[in-house]
Design a protein around this motif. Sequence first.
Motif, PDB file in Angstrom:
ATOM      1  N   MET A 155      66.894  55.376  21.018  1.00 38.50           N
ATOM      2  CA  MET A 155      67.751  55.926  21.980  1.00 38.50           C
ATOM      3  C   MET A 155      67.176  55.509  23.350  1.00 38.50           C
ATOM      4  SD  MET A 155      70.259  59.046  22.859  1.00 38.50           S
ATOM      5  CE  MET A 155      69.087  60.241  23.174  1.00 38.50           C
ATOM      6  N   VAL A 156      65.613  56.360  23.755  1.00 40.77           N
ATOM      7  CA  VAL A 156      64.985  56.201  24.984  1.00 40.77           C
ATOM      8  C   VAL A 156      64.802  54.496  25.266  1.00 40.77           C
ATOM      9  CG1 VAL A 156      63.082  56.887  26.012  1.00 40.77           C
ATOM     10  CG2 VAL A 156      64.358  58.939  24.936  1.00 40.77           C
ATOM     11  N   GLY A 157      64.321  54.127  24.417  1.00 40.95           N
ATOM     12  CA  GLY A 157      63.517  52.877  24.435  1.00 40.95           C
ATOM     13  C   GLY A 157      64.921  51.733  24.857  1.00 40.95           C
ATOM     14  N   ALA A 158      66.080  52.222  24.416  1.00 42.50           N
ATOM     15  CA  ALA A 158      67.148  51.680  25.134  1.00 42.50           C
ATOM     16  C   ALA A 158      68.032  51.558  26.600  1.00 42.50           C
ATOM     17  CB  ALA A 158      68.685  51.669  24.067  1.00 42.50           C
ATOM     18  N   GLY A 159      67.599  52.631  26.539  1.00 42.07           N
ATOM     19  CA  GLY A 159      67.500  53.228  28.111  1.00 42.07           C
ATOM     20  C   GLY A 159      66.726  52.860  29.029  1.00 42.07           C
ATOM     21  N   LEU A 160      65.369  52.972  28.804  1.00 39.19           N
ATOM     22  CA  LEU A 160      64.986  52.323  30.046  1.00 39.19           C
ATOM     23  C   LEU A 160      64.704  50.386  29.715  1.00 39.19           C
ATOM     24  CD1 LEU A 160      62.110  54.750  28.554  1.00 39.19           C
ATOM     25  CD2 LEU A 160      62.910  54.838  30.407  1.00 39.19           C
ATOM     26  N   LEU A 161      64.896  49.842  28.462  1.00 45.35           N
ATOM     27  CA  LEU A 161      65.394  48.101  28.931  1.00 45.35           C
ATOM     28  C   LEU A 161      66.652  48.449  29.754  1.00 45.35           C
ATOM     29  CD1 LEU A 161      65.081  46.972  25.402  1.00 45.35           C
ATOM     30  CD2 LEU A 161      64.005  46.430  27.230  1.00 45.35           C
ATOM     31  N   MET A 162      67.545  48.899  29.746  1.00 47.78           N
ATOM     32  CA  MET A 162      68.776  48.833  30.905  1.00 47.78           C
ATOM     33  C   MET A 162      68.451  48.815  31.851  1.00 47.78           C
ATOM     34  SD  MET A 162      72.375  50.033  28.346  1.00 47.78           S
ATOM     35  CE  MET A 162      71.489  51.848  27.734  1.00 47.78           C
ATOM     36  N   LEU A 163      67.523  50.650  32.564  1.00 47.14           N
ATOM     37  CA  LEU A 163      67.595  50.502  33.622  1.00 47.14           C
ATOM     38  C   LEU A 163      66.514  49.346  34.548  1.00 47.14           C
ATOM     39  CD1 LEU A 163      66.984  52.668  36.406  1.00 47.14           C
ATOM     40  CD2 LEU A 163      65.405  53.483  34.661  1.00 47.14           C
ATOM     41  N   ALA A 164      65.425  49.193  33.413  1.00 51.16           N
ATOM     42  CA  ALA A 164      65.217  47.847  34.161  1.00 51.16           C
ATOM     43  C   ALA A 164      65.995  46.694  34.393  1.00 51.16           C
ATOM     44  CB  ALA A 164      64.157  47.156  33.237  1.00 51.16           C
ATOM     45  N   LEU A 165      66.462  46.237  33.498  1.00 54.99           N
ATOM     46  CA  LEU A 165      67.558  44.842  33.661  1.00 54.99           C
ATOM     47  C   LEU A 165      68.437  45.542  35.000  1.00 54.99           C
ATOM     48  CD1 LEU A 165      67.744  42.379  32.232  1.00 54.99           C
ATOM     49  CD2 LEU A 165      69.644  43.479  31.293  1.00 54.99           C
ATOM     50  N   VAL A 166      69.186  46.784  35.279  1.00 59.14           N
ATOM     51  CA  VAL A 166      70.223  47.145  36.183  1.00 59.14           C
ATOM     52  C   VAL A 166      69.564  47.009  37.150  1.00 59.14           C
ATOM     53  CG1 VAL A 166      71.288  48.554  37.339  1.00 59.14           C
ATOM     54  CG2 VAL A 166      71.710  48.116  34.638  1.00 59.14           C
ATOM     55  N   VAL A 167      67.946  47.838  37.321  1.00 59.53           N
ATOM     56  CA  VAL A 167      67.281  47.808  38.728  1.00 59.53           C
ATOM     57  C   VAL A 167      67.107  45.428  39.027  1.00 59.53           C
ATOM     58  CG1 VAL A 167      65.306  48.031  39.669  1.00 59.53           C
ATOM     59  CG2 VAL A 167      66.385  49.988  38.532  1.00 59.53           C
ATOM     60  N   VAL A 168      65.993  45.068  38.216  1.00 54.09           N
ATOM     61  CA  VAL A 168      66.360  44.128  38.592  1.00 54.09           C
ATOM     62  C   VAL A 168      66.899  43.423  38.933  1.00 54.09           C
ATOM     63  CG1 VAL A 168      65.231  41.499  37.455  1.00 54.09           C
ATOM     64  CG2 VAL A 168      64.153  43.523  37.283  1.00 54.09           C
ATOM     65  N   GLY A 169      68.103  43.175  38.036  1.00 54.85           N
ATOM     66  CA  GLY A 169      69.718  42.488  38.389  1.00 54.85           C
ATOM     67  C   GLY A 169      70.042  42.812  40.240  1.00 54.85           C
ATOM     68  N   ASN A 170      70.382  44.017  40.843  1.00 54.85           N
ATOM     69  CA  ASN A 170      70.560  44.388  41.721  1.00 54.85           C
ATOM     70  C   ASN A 170      69.375  44.548  42.937  1.00 54.85           C
ATOM     71  OD1 ASN A 170      72.706  46.063  41.737  1.00 54.85           O
ATOM     72  ND2 ASN A 170      71.913  47.068  40.487  1.00 54.85           N
ATOM     73  N   LEU A 171      67.958  43.998  42.766  1.00 53.31           N
ATOM     74  CA  LEU A 171      67.098  43.019  43.655  1.00 53.31           C
ATOM     75  C   LEU A 171      67.165  41.676  44.004  1.00 53.31           C
ATOM     76  CD1 LEU A 171      63.635  45.855  42.259  1.00 53.31           C
ATOM     77  CD2 LEU A 171      65.198  45.658  44.632  1.00 53.31           C
ATOM     78  N   MET A 172      67.770  41.299  42.813  1.00 55.06           N
ATOM     79  CA  MET A 172      68.100  39.989  42.760  1.00 55.06           C
ATOM     80  C   MET A 172      69.496  39.306  43.161  1.00 55.06           C
ATOM     81  SD  MET A 172      66.861  38.189  38.994  1.00 55.06           S
ATOM     82  CE  MET A 172      66.834  36.995  38.675  1.00 55.06           C
ATOM     83  N   ARG A 173      70.101  40.485  43.965  1.00 52.08           N
ATOM     84  CA  ARG A 173      71.338  40.170  44.573  1.00 52.08           C
ATOM     85  C   ARG A 173      70.747  39.527  46.198  1.00 52.08           C
ATOM     86  NH1 ARG A 173      76.038  43.301  43.803  1.00 52.08           N
ATOM     87  NH2 ARG A 173      75.710  44.729  41.892  1.00 52.08           N
ATOM     88  N   ARG A 174      70.032  38.506  46.074  1.00 55.08           N
ATOM     89  CA  ARG A 174      69.137  38.178  47.720  1.00 55.08           C
ATOM     90  C   ARG A 174      69.258  37.236  47.255  1.00 55.08           C
ATOM     91  NH1 ARG A 174      64.022  40.663  51.018  1.00 55.08           N
ATOM     92  NH2 ARG A 174      64.548  38.869  51.883  1.00 55.08           N
ATOM     93  N   ARG A 175      70.209  36.227  48.113  1.00 50.99           N
ATOM     94  CA  ARG A 175      70.613  34.722  48.149  1.00 50.99           C
ATOM     95  C   ARG A 175      70.663  34.192  46.819  1.00 50.99           C
ATOM     96  NH1 ARG A 175      65.002  34.155  49.462  1.00 50.99           N
ATOM     97  NH2 ARG A 175      64.112  33.604  47.575  1.00 50.99           N
ATOM     98  N   ASP A 176      71.674  35.080  46.054  1.00 50.35           N
ATOM     99  CA  ASP A 176      71.899  35.132  45.239  1.00 50.35           C
ATOM    100  C   ASP A 176      71.735  35.269  43.617  1.00 50.35           C
ATOM    101  OD1 ASP A 176      75.064  36.203  45.780  1.00 50.35           O
ATOM    102  OD2 ASP A 176      75.439  33.856  45.923  1.00 50.35           O
ATOM    103  N   ALA A 177      70.152  35.208  43.690  1.00 46.21           N
ATOM    104  CA  ALA A 177      69.597  35.180  42.532  1.00 46.21           C
ATOM    105  C   ALA A 177      70.073  35.304  40.812  1.00 46.21           C
ATOM    106  CB  ALA A 177      68.144  35.404  42.812  1.00 46.21           C
ATOM    107  N   PHE A 178      70.934  36.161  40.905  1.00 48.41           N
ATOM    108  CA  PHE A 178      71.219  37.432  39.921  1.00 48.41           C
ATOM    109  C   PHE A 178      72.212  36.195  39.441  1.00 48.41           C
ATOM    110  CE2 PHE A 178      75.625  38.877  40.657  1.00 48.41           C
ATOM    111  CZ  PHE A 178      75.897  39.073  41.566  1.00 48.41           C
ATOM    112  N   VAL A 179      73.350  35.295  39.951  1.00 49.07           N
ATOM    113  CA  VAL A 179      73.682  34.237  39.010  1.00 49.07           C
ATOM    114  C   VAL A 179      73.075  32.855  38.864  1.00 49.07           C
ATOM    115  CG1 VAL A 179      76.029  35.961  39.806  1.00 49.07           C
ATOM    116  CG2 VAL A 179      74.932  34.194  41.309  1.00 49.07           C
ATOM    117  N   THR A 180      72.140  33.217  39.272  1.00 53.44           N
ATOM    118  CA  THR A 180      71.754  31.842  38.961  1.00 53.44           C
ATOM    119  C   THR A 180      69.972  31.410  38.999  1.00 53.44           C
ATOM    120  OG1 THR A 180      69.965  31.798  41.876  1.00 53.44           O
ATOM    121  CG2 THR A 180      72.301  30.447  41.908  1.00 53.44           C
ATOM    122  N   SER A 181      69.575  32.479  38.018  1.00 54.47           N
ATOM    123  CA  SER A 181      68.438  32.988  37.570  1.00 54.47           C
ATOM    124  C   SER A 181      69.066  32.680  35.817  1.00 54.47           C
ATOM    125  CB  SER A 181      67.942  33.809  37.578  1.00 54.47           C
ATOM    126  OG  SER A 181      66.933  34.112  36.446  1.00 54.47           O
TER     127      SER A 181
END
Lengths: 461, 338
Positions: free
Chosen positions: A326-352
């Motif tokens: 559970m904790v491992g899944a939670g940390l993975l989700m946290l990483a993905l969400v943080v990265v995704g929001n950082l990738m908003r610049r220049r729309d990287a989250f929909v182009t990567s």
Amino acid sequence: MHLDPVFLSRVQFVWVIALHILLPAFTVGLASFIACVEGMSFFTGRTVYARISQFWIRIFSVAFGMGVVSGIVMPFQFGTNWSRFSDATANVIAPLLAYEGLTAFFLEATFLGVLLFGRRLVPRWVHFMAAVAVALGTLSSSFWILAANSWMQTPAGYALIGGRFFPTNWWAVIFNPSFPYRLAHTVTAFYISTGFVVLGIGAWMVRARRFPEEGRIIMSATLWLLLVLVPLQIGLGDLHGLNTLRYQPTKLAALEGRYDSAAPAPLTLFGIPDDARGVMRDEIAIPRLGSLLLTHSWNGRIRGLNDWPVDRRPPVGPPFYAFRIMVGAGLLMLALVVVGNLMRRRDAFVTSEAFLRACECAGPLGFVAVLAGWTTTEVGRQPWTVFGLLRTSESVTPSLTGPDVLLSLLGYVAVYAVIFPGGFLVMRRIVRAGPQSQAIDEPGQGRRAMLPIARAPELTP
Amino acid sequence: MISALLPDFVPIWTAILAVGIFLYVVLDGFDLGVGILFRFAPDLQSRNLLMNSIAPVWDGNETWLILGGVGLLVAFPLAFAIIIPAVYFPILVMLLALCFRGVAFEFRSRDVAHRGFWDHGFFLGSVIATFVQGIVLGAFIQGFKVEGRVFAGGSFDCFTPFSLMTGIALVFGYGLLGAGWLVMKTSGALQKSIRVQGVWCLCGVCACIAAVSLWSPLLDLDIALRWLSWPNSLVLAPIPVLTLCVALLTGRALRNGSEAGPFVGAIFLFLLSYGGIAVSLWPMIVPHHYTVWEAASSPKTQAFLLVGTAFLLPTVLLYTAWSYWVFRGKVRGDIGYH
């Protein structure tokens, strides 16, 4: 081989509830999501929101229908396999289950029909309100079921007379010590589970270049939402853990893998628990971190399972491993969400391409966390059904033999093994068809033509 | 103790549960009955019509089963804890059949390649679910082996000649309800053939009611005394007399072109049979062992739930009635799956 009816009844309960819980884990969040999208549609008037909403309503109704079918099984489990538990606890928890039935029946059944079939029949604001009512209905279900579940973990407001529980204070029964934490932690988990499914499907829409406009809106909104929810959930989990330390110290010791009391206590990262000898083998631990996390102090004492008699200890393996998943899944989700929001610049989250694929793979991650968390809390409650008061071995139906339960278990396995993959395939077809195939307010679809579960037009003969 | 000050809620809860179970029997009874008659529909178009006649209402009907189960648990937990284990396998088979039937219902229109398979699933699921519900009824009338507060028999004790007979009785009964419903929902040649099926079901129902009425006093001295001792036999005489009259009227309605008559007649037949069983068993809820008062939950429990039920249950009933109003009238072949 000796067939133990208690063990087999537990396996059967695990089977029927683990598959059932996936559906509320999805529909509770999805109902709120649909209500939000309906709200956007109502306030902005943009048709893209109506299309998105219609798409998710179809998926929702399949999941909801399967939730009803597998949900009918649940109350009967209390009678068929756990009749001693029912006799002992019904005075206290049966009304909570009945209120769940009544309020859910009322809110969901009433307004689901309007939500599914009523877009052309009622004013737009009524349709929006129907979406809100369905969402409230699913939340009300969660409220009552989790109140009953929490009472089994941290019973309160009762008198124990002749081996049976009688209510003394309903407020204390419902708002028992672990209930607020469990409710917050579970509902947030349901929202996050839905969020990752939605994110994954949105990513697929973008990556497959099938419905890029809808996919982008879905992904962007979900990433914002998850950026709030995932860190919130980690905080709620911490509070829930402190509550467990206080009221269910044996469960906490099991999920921490702590056999010997220690002050200060290390945090065990991994190890192989050995219940027979009461030791953790091949342990990897960080000194003092256990005390710091659980007591929020440098030298806090954590009690180990060896402090309790053997017949009052839960098995360590399942809660210990499930908690780490559970904790491992939670940390993975946290990483993905943080990265995704950082990738908003220049729309990287929909182009990567890599990020979109990662989102698709992460779709089921919330369900993994929910099942692992459920395993942690329910196996950690053992050997009790009502913590500290009623033993699991004394809760089972006395007339059952091992072969009886084996036979029924095989029946449930066989039928669910047909129904659940079937439902999954239907939902996958709806996803493949995508939101644009859902013509809004399509004429010629008479009300009585509608089946209660969503129907994709391309599948209609 | 506060509970001493609370009034006796047991009669109210007995009434609520009795109404709830009767509603389940009639509502899910007719759509299970449509499933039973489904096998005898002549062609694909009529099968689709039969399906569409219950499509908007069947899952609402089935939800009463949850309320019935939870209602028994909350109002009479001791009865729940004894009866449900005693009918372990019928309940299991019923749940699995209902699951399969519900899914078959939805999948047959999507999975055209395997429509024949799902059609059989729908028919068999309906028949099996009905048959085992009848077994539960028969086992309940016969009573269970009880020691203290638990069922002390074996999981297969419920399968007796009597309970198998009540199983068959319920298949005919639900078939009759289904036929009554379909007479209202269809027209023309299809309706004509359903009327004929309805007559067959009615004959089966009458034979079964007669058999149960003669058999159960022989099984059970209490039931014999209840019905045959003076003056009970005079006071209770209207039940069998009315049953006979309703059966004759239903038969006439099936043949003379009445639209709603067969369904209304079938409901009254069920009501009278239900009343007959209630008379036989009252006030026992676990026959021979516990009365409704002995099996009842604590007054505080019953009071707490009554507060909410008092306005939630009428709302549910209103909604149900409204949804039937929305989908009223004949099913048309040009709308829906075809």
